[in-house]
Design a protein around this motif. Structure first.
Motif, short mmCIF file in Angstrom:
data_model
loop_
_atom_site.label_atom_id
_atom_site.label_comp_id
_atom_site.label_asym_id
_atom_site.label_seq_id
_atom_site.Cartn_x
_atom_site.Cartn_y
_atom_site.Cartn_z
N SER A 172 -9.30 -1.94 3.15
CA SER A 172 -9.04 -0.50 3.18
C SER A 172 -10.25 0.27 3.64
O SER A 172 -10.14 1.40 4.08
CB SER A 172 -8.61 -0.02 1.80
OG SER A 172 -9.63 -0.29 0.89
N LYS A 227 -13.10 0.97 6.18
CA LYS A 227 -13.29 0.65 7.59
C LYS A 227 -14.72 0.87 8.08
O LYS A 227 -15.02 0.66 9.24
CB LYS A 227 -12.33 1.49 8.45
CG LYS A 227 -10.87 1.34 8.06
CD LYS A 227 -10.39 -0.10 8.17
CE LYS A 227 -9.00 -0.28 7.61
NZ LYS A 227 -7.95 0.01 8.56
N HIS A 260 -2.93 -1.87 4.21
CA HIS A 260 -4.19 -1.67 4.90
C HIS A 260 -4.60 -2.96 5.58
O HIS A 260 -4.49 -4.03 4.99
CB HIS A 260 -5.30 -1.30 3.91
CG HIS A 260 -5.07 0.00 3.24
ND1 HIS A 260 -5.41 1.20 3.82
CD2 HIS A 260 -4.51 0.30 2.05
CE1 HIS A 260 -5.08 2.17 3.01
NE2 HIS A 260 -4.54 1.67 1.93
N ASN A 317 -5.18 -5.50 0.77
CA ASN A 317 -5.24 -4.03 0.79
C ASN A 317 -6.58 -3.53 0.32
O ASN A 317 -7.16 -2.61 0.89
CB ASN A 317 -4.14 -3.44 -0.11
CG ASN A 317 -2.77 -3.55 0.52
OD1 ASN A 317 -2.66 -3.71 1.72
ND2 ASN A 317 -1.75 -3.47 -0.29
#
Lengths: 113, 655
Positions: B238, B240, B23, B234
């Protein structure tokens, strides 16, 4: 062979008529009645069917139970058996008979549905 | 020496298994983050988040003077928190000075003690540092250590780390530095991909920025392994879209520290567009950025090896990418790869801080297919006459239809080659479809290549008549071809084939396969009640069962049963009434009551009946004994009369 059986039976009947006290004969008549009632119920079940099964069972058990209790009463009342039942008077036997019948009736009515 | 060699091999193996970020923030995500932080602020706290957050993203606030005025007017000099926000925000703006009075300075210095919370210590130390006021670093350190020992939660320690990064480098920061390792141990590893605190994203992001701030400050590498750094990337990136301004601020802060610290810089490698190459698109383009999507121009990207997924033979080895417009590209088609999938192992070098700088990529090479030597023929089964072969060129259709009946076979042969290289291809899907135009029926077969990669298809009408339902007619023949690595999938109506089946086997009507029509309704059958015998029969038997009672009465009359011994006394009446009542209760029980109610009534009636009956029977017993024994003898020996004596006693007691 057959006539000896016949003679035994006729002798038995004769003795029964003469030597059995009346009280016992009354109870015997009652026993016959109970027996016939039970047999007729069983006949119905065999011929027609077992629906409703619980009713059949309760009726049949009532007959069987009544028969047994009446037999007990007869045994206890019989003056020839007095030695075996020293503590039980006929009145006591009758009272037991009534009490046991009450319990039997309760169970039978519960089960008949 | 041997263990050292093994260690070296092991480390090499482990290095190739390193994690890469799954991510990361794309440019749109960074723009969204910026938009969230650029929202107009309502109070000093949101102003702090916005101004400082944007500065972390490298963006300067547009109207600096207006913001400065806003800060100054909203400042409350009696609150440490307010001073903190104002001081930090003004530091991010250029040319913004907050006036400081002696009282302010004293307030801030007084807050540095063991009794303040970690948050207060952090705020006062940061404010003092940003406002350029002197502070006693050692005191701060001891206050922090005392605070950590009192409150062991994650946020306290993170704030301590942040605070320590603002202190003088001469102070004893060793103990606080060790907290980084302890905190890292408290992170939760989720399936090897994510590493985060149970308190959430914001805490994890704040931890990252604090840890790197302190590590940079003391110039000591933080005890985080490369895989851990990638797992943190990550976790933090992750999400957003961010719930609050503080969450967005923490993410911006973490992104800035991961792209700018002295020790670990995670590298994000992504292919521009799909990683697919063809003759029209011969360049493989890679974007190599840091976590803030800023391109790493100083990097040099190298293909360590490129091999086919199946054979593992290397096509390329140690080939460099060239940098053009901040994108790294490589002309892979120049190595003339055959179509298919390739495994690329890419290394990014150029800076010792790079983390996750070995990436595995799957690259697809596509090509165009050409059909050669399409030969259609009708062959007699008994091979009496030679086959009549017709060649058809793609994409035209054969002029005359082909006839095939039960004595003949229809055959098709062709070759599939790469358009440019002429190499033989075997696509995943090569189907031959026969479509009956009149009935709409279609039958699909698979054409298979032989050992020389020549595709063959043979249709035996008698053998295949079940698929066709023996329906004769004109069928249009299509060749369908497709594969993931083919740029031009093909649907080609090659010819028309007239098939003749033996007519008597044809069904009269064609039933369309009704799979999705409503099914017949299921009628629920309720349980049939048991068959009862006819009423006549049951009535007859009821009469039969009751008939012995008549017999009984007759017999009793015959025997002379009577009630002449009926004693007229109240207990007798009571007994008989009670007994009758009990029998009546039985009937009522059968019709209306349940067991509990019956037992209740039975208890009442039964006890009355019992007492009355007892009395009555006792009287009877006495009468019997006096009658039997004669009036003169009243021999009452104890044993036989034991139950009777009880009744007599009862009798005596009442009279």
């Amino acid at each position: 062979m057959s006539n000896s059986v016949f003679s035994v039976i006729s002798r038995f009947v004769e003795e029964y008529r003469s030597s059995t006290p009346n009280k016992l004969k009354v109870i015997d008549a009652y026993l016959l009645y109970i027996l016939l009632t039970g047999v007729f119920q069983f006949l119905y079940c065999v011929l027609v069917g077992t629906f409703p099964f619980n009713s059949f069972l309760s009726g049949f058990i009532a007959c069987v139970g009544s028969f047994i209790l009446a037999v007990c009463l007869r045994i206890q009342i019989n003056p020839q058996n007095k030695r075996d039942f020293l503590t039980v008077s006929p009145e006591r036997a009758f009272a037991d008979f009534l009490f046991a019948h009450t319990v039997l009736h309760l169970v039978v009515v519960n089960f008949v549905g | 020496q041997a263990p050292l060699f093994h260690l070296l091999v092991l480390s090499m193996v482990l290095e190739t298994q390193a994690l890469t970020p799954t991510h990361h923030l794309t440019t749109t995500d960074v723009a969204r983050l910026q938009a969230v932080l650029s929202q107009p602020f309502t109070d000093l706290k949101s102003a702090y988040y916005s101004v400082v957050g944007l500065s972390k993203l490298g963006i300067l606030v547009a109207d600096a003077d207006e913001t400065c005025q806003f800060i100054k007017s909203n400042l409350d000099p009696s609150s440490v928190e307010s001073l903190f926000y104002a001081a930090e925000a003004s530091q991010a703006l250029s040319g913004c000075e907050i006036p400081v009075s002696n009282d302010t300075r004293d307030l801030l210095l007084a807050t540095v003690s063991e009794d303040s919370t970690a948050s207060q210590i952090h705020q006062s130390v940061s404010a003092l540092s940003s406002l350029g006021l002197p502070l006693a670093s050692q005191e701060v350190v001891s206050a922090l250590k005392a605070r950590i020992s009192k409150e062991d939660n994650v946020l306290t320690i993170i704030l301590a780390l942040q605070t320590a990064s603002r202190l003088s480098q001469q102070a004893e920061l060793g103990d606080i530095l060790e907290e980084i390792e302890d905190l890292a141990a408290r992170l939760d590893d989720l399936s090897g991909v994510y590493l985060q605190f149970e308190e959430g994203l914001e805490t994890t992001a704040l931890f990252v920025s604090a840890a790197y701030a302190l590590s940079d400050h003391v110039d000591m590498e933080p005890p985080l392994k490369e895989d851990q750094v990638i797992q943190l990337v990550n976790s933090i990136f992750s999400k957003k879209s961010w719930d609050s301004l503080s969450e967005a601020f923490s993410v911006a802060s973490a992104a800035e520290s991961l792209s700018n610290n002295r020790f670990h810089v995670p590298v994000i490698v992504s292919a521009q567009g799909p990683a697919a190459i063809s003759h029209s698109q011969p360049f493989l383009r890679l974007q190599v950025t840091d976590v803030l999507c800023q391109p790493l121009s100083s990097a040099s990207v190298l293909v360590e090896s490129a091999s086919t997924s199946s054979s593992k033979s290397a096509i390329l080895s140690q080939a460099p990418f060239t940098l053009r417009d901040e994108v790294f590209e490589l002309n892979f088609m120049a190595s003339q790869p055959a179509s298919g999938y390739y495994q690329f192992s890419v290394a990014i070098a150029g800076d010792s801080r790079f983390v996750a700088n070995h990436v595995e990529l799957k690259v697809k090479v596509s090509t165009r297919v050409a059909i050669n030597n399409m030969d259609l023929s009708v062959v007699d089964k008994d091979q009496s006459t030679g086959p009549k072969t017709t060649r058809v060129e793609y994409p035209t259709k054969a002029k005359a239809p082909f006839m095939a009946d039960s004595h003949q076979n229809f055959a098709m042969a062709f070759q599939l080659v790469d358009e440019t290289t002429g190499v033989e291809l075997t696509p995943h899907q090569t189907f031959v479809r026969l479509h009956n135009q009149k009935t709409g029926q279609e039958v699909v077969f698979v054409a298979e290549p032989d050992s020389k990669n020549l595709y063959k298809f043979e249709l035996d009408t008698t053998e295949r008549k079940t698929e066709f339902d023996s329906i004769s007619g004109t069928y249009a023949l299509y060749l369908m071809m497709g594969d993931a690595t083919l740029e031009n999938p093909i649907l080609w109506n090659v010819a028309d084939v007239v098939l003749k089946f033996l007519d008597e086997e044809a069904p009269s009507t064609i039933q369309a396969k009704t799979l999705y029509t409503p099914k017949p309704e299921i009628q629920h059958l309720f349980r049939e009640p048991e068959k009862k015998p006819p009423t006549v029969v049951s009535n007859a038997f009821t009469a039969l069962v009751l008939s012995p009672f008549l017999l009984l009465l007759i017999l009793w009359v015959k025997l002379g049963a009577n009630i002449s011994n009926f004693t007229l006394s109240p207990s007798t009446f009571l007994f008989h009434i009670g007994h009758a009542a009990m029998l009546g209760l039985m009937y009522v029980y059968w019709t209306h009551l349940n067991m509990f109610q019956t037992m209740k009534y039975l208890a009442i009636i039964g006890s009355l009946t019992f007492l009355a009956g007892n009395r009555m029977l006792a009287q009877k017993a006495v009468k019997r004994y006096t009658h039997k024994a004669g009036p003169q003898t009243k021999k009452l020996s104890k044993e036989p009369l034991a139950p009777i004596s009880k009744n007599l006693f009862f009798l005596g007691a009442t009279e």
